[in-house]
Write a protein that holds these residues in place. Sequence first.
Motif, mmCIF file in Angstrom:
data_model
loop_
_atom_site.group_PDB
_atom_site.id
_atom_site.type_symbol
_atom_site.label_atom_id
_atom_site.label_comp_id
_atom_site.label_asym_id
_atom_site.label_seq_id
_atom_site.Cartn_x
_atom_site.Cartn_y
_atom_site.Cartn_z
ATOM 1 N N ILE A 6 0.850 -1.203 0.000
ATOM 2 C CA ILE A 6 0.000 0.000 0.000
ATOM 3 C C ILE A 6 0.885 1.252 0.000
ATOM 4 C CG2 ILE A 6 -1.657 1.347 1.380
ATOM 5 C CD1 ILE A 6 -2.840 -1.375 2.310
ATOM 6 N N ARG A 59 1.440 3.789 -3.350
ATOM 7 C CA ARG A 59 1.047 5.195 -3.249
ATOM 8 C C ARG A 59 2.240 6.107 -3.508
ATOM 9 N NH1 ARG A 59 -3.240 5.449 1.844
ATOM 10 N NH2 ARG A 59 -5.089 5.128 0.566
ATOM 11 N N LEU A 116 -6.816 2.642 -4.179
ATOM 12 C CA LEU A 116 -6.374 1.242 -4.223
ATOM 13 C C LEU A 116 -7.561 0.375 -4.625
ATOM 14 C CD1 LEU A 116 -4.517 1.490 -0.839
ATOM 15 C CD2 LEU A 116 -3.346 1.009 -2.996
ATOM 16 N N TYR A 122 -9.116 -3.442 -5.290
ATOM 17 C CA TYR A 122 -8.880 -4.834 -4.910
ATOM 18 C C TYR A 122 -10.028 -5.705 -5.402
ATOM 19 C CZ TYR A 122 -12.217 -3.840 -1.165
ATOM 20 O OH TYR A 122 -13.340 -3.486 -0.463
ATOM 21 N N LEU A 163 -8.612 -3.726 2.146
ATOM 22 C CA LEU A 163 -8.659 -4.324 0.801
ATOM 23 C C LEU A 163 -9.505 -5.592 0.817
ATOM 24 C CD1 LEU A 163 -4.835 -3.999 0.009
ATOM 25 C CD2 LEU A 163 -6.652 -2.395 -0.571
ATOM 26 N N THR A 182 -10.027 3.076 -0.941
ATOM 27 C CA THR A 182 -9.986 1.690 -1.430
ATOM 28 C C THR A 182 -11.354 1.319 -2.019
ATOM 29 O OG1 THR A 182 -10.684 0.703 0.655
ATOM 30 C CG2 THR A 182 -8.333 1.059 0.365
ATOM 31 N N TYR A 203 -6.126 5.232 -9.312
ATOM 32 C CA TYR A 203 -5.647 4.118 -8.497
ATOM 33 C C TYR A 203 -4.150 3.860 -8.589
ATOM 34 C CZ TYR A 203 -10.592 3.489 -8.081
ATOM 35 O OH TYR A 203 -11.919 3.715 -7.816
ATOM 36 N N THR A 237 -1.550 2.077 -13.384
ATOM 37 C CA THR A 237 -1.801 1.477 -12.060
ATOM 38 C C THR A 237 -0.869 0.267 -11.885
ATOM 39 O OG1 THR A 237 -4.100 2.188 -12.064
ATOM 40 C CG2 THR A 237 -3.583 0.288 -10.689
#
Length: 458
Positions: free
Chosen positions: A131, A135, A143, A145, A160, A177, A197, A231
Amino acid sequence: MAFAKKSEASRAHDNGHLYHDYVNPQWVKLLDVLEMNVTYTRCEGASLLTSDGRTVWDFLSGYCVHNIGHNHPRVIAALKGELNACGPAMLQSHVSDLAGEMAARLCALAGGRLAKVFFCSSGSEGVEAVIKFARAHTRRAGLLYAAGGFHGLTCGAMSLMSAPFWTQGFGPFIPGTEAVPFDSAEELEKKLATKKYAAFITEPVQSESGVIVPSPGYLRDAQALCRRYGTLFVLDEVQTGMYRSGPFLAAHHYGVEPDMVVMAKALSGGLIPSGAVLMSEAVCDSIYSSLRRAIIHTSTYSENSLAMRAGLATLDVLQDEGLGERARIMGVALRQQLAQRLAGYEMVAEVRGLGMLSGVAFRAPKTLRLRVLFEAFSRIHPAMFGQVLVRRLYKKGLLTQICGNNFMVLKVAPPLMVEDGVVEKFITDLVEVVDLMHAKASYWTEALGIARRALSAI
Ligand SMILES: Cc1ncc(COP(=O)(O)O)c(C=O)c1O
């Protein structure tokens, strides 16, 4: 008086009364209810010897920790050797040659973009690092998932995860998230196109979700989309890695080259905690970007020499014993046999998996007689059906578990070195139990007995 806190309730427990009083009484109660609170005296390979002289065969492997089997002599020797050498441990002020060696081995095996390693001590800790790294590398906060996945129980990792069973009551979680359905490149693209993201994180095969194997092109499509929209493509291989799925990483099975991979569990042979984040040169460079940032992300136990020694020995064992190839071949044979012999039982929906990570998915029966019984104790607790099955198998000397995020799927994940004869025993015993659940009222009445005991223990 020593241990004066020992309670009345705990006096009844031969097994774990101090644990009951000082650690987690509910865990003791749960194992008691299931009649699985047993003392293990010796664990070797796939066998667990109990204090009353029984052998239990491990078809869970501590959720994919024991790929090389329990207490492998080469890992034990490596650990003893390191202890005897009195080398540097936890100095926090030296360069660890062992960590360098282990990282080089991992990167060579992983290939693709993975050229650097951050070591930690658990899967969750690896996910936390992912994470931060994602970032910092992308300078994006979001984020993504895959829904239904399991990534660990720290707050970042739980951010997540979509299953309320784990997350309820522990929020709020980290912002930014979002879940996307697993195995849908279309839905993924809709989100990625917003360019919000930093990373898309998923297990290649969702383990706790019910051993969900994606369609063949999904991960490659997901990777291409991630690259298109800037991403990072991250795989959580905490369960699937270390040859569990056949190749070293499940990524290799699907022909993808992730930007980061999280590993843990089997990484150090099941005797000492260890985790690792494998990452691209580019990600590493953007985190450790200057002298000032040389220790911008670290962890006290991360490169400890015992974990590194155990890790190196574990890789040796996996390779010398050809356990990846064994997992691939055995897994296919196991699923073929199970699918064949369980065909026709109305409560068996599917047998699926990859390598030696398999799931037997059950479903509610249609026949009225069975349906009434099934629903009666599903109402008591949604996991009750699975736990009764697990207990039945345990009585036959087989340790298994149902999936953490899908109580209708029995997970089958023995050590990769498990003998053929033991796998045959597993198949025979599981078929017998499934037959019993379809044919005999006694299966269900006994099950209701457990359910009642569980209720009275609550
Ligand atoms: C796929 C996956 N990721 C992450 C984790 C978290 O690992 P740990 O329990 O070592 O923190 C788990 C644990 O079961 C897992 O199955």
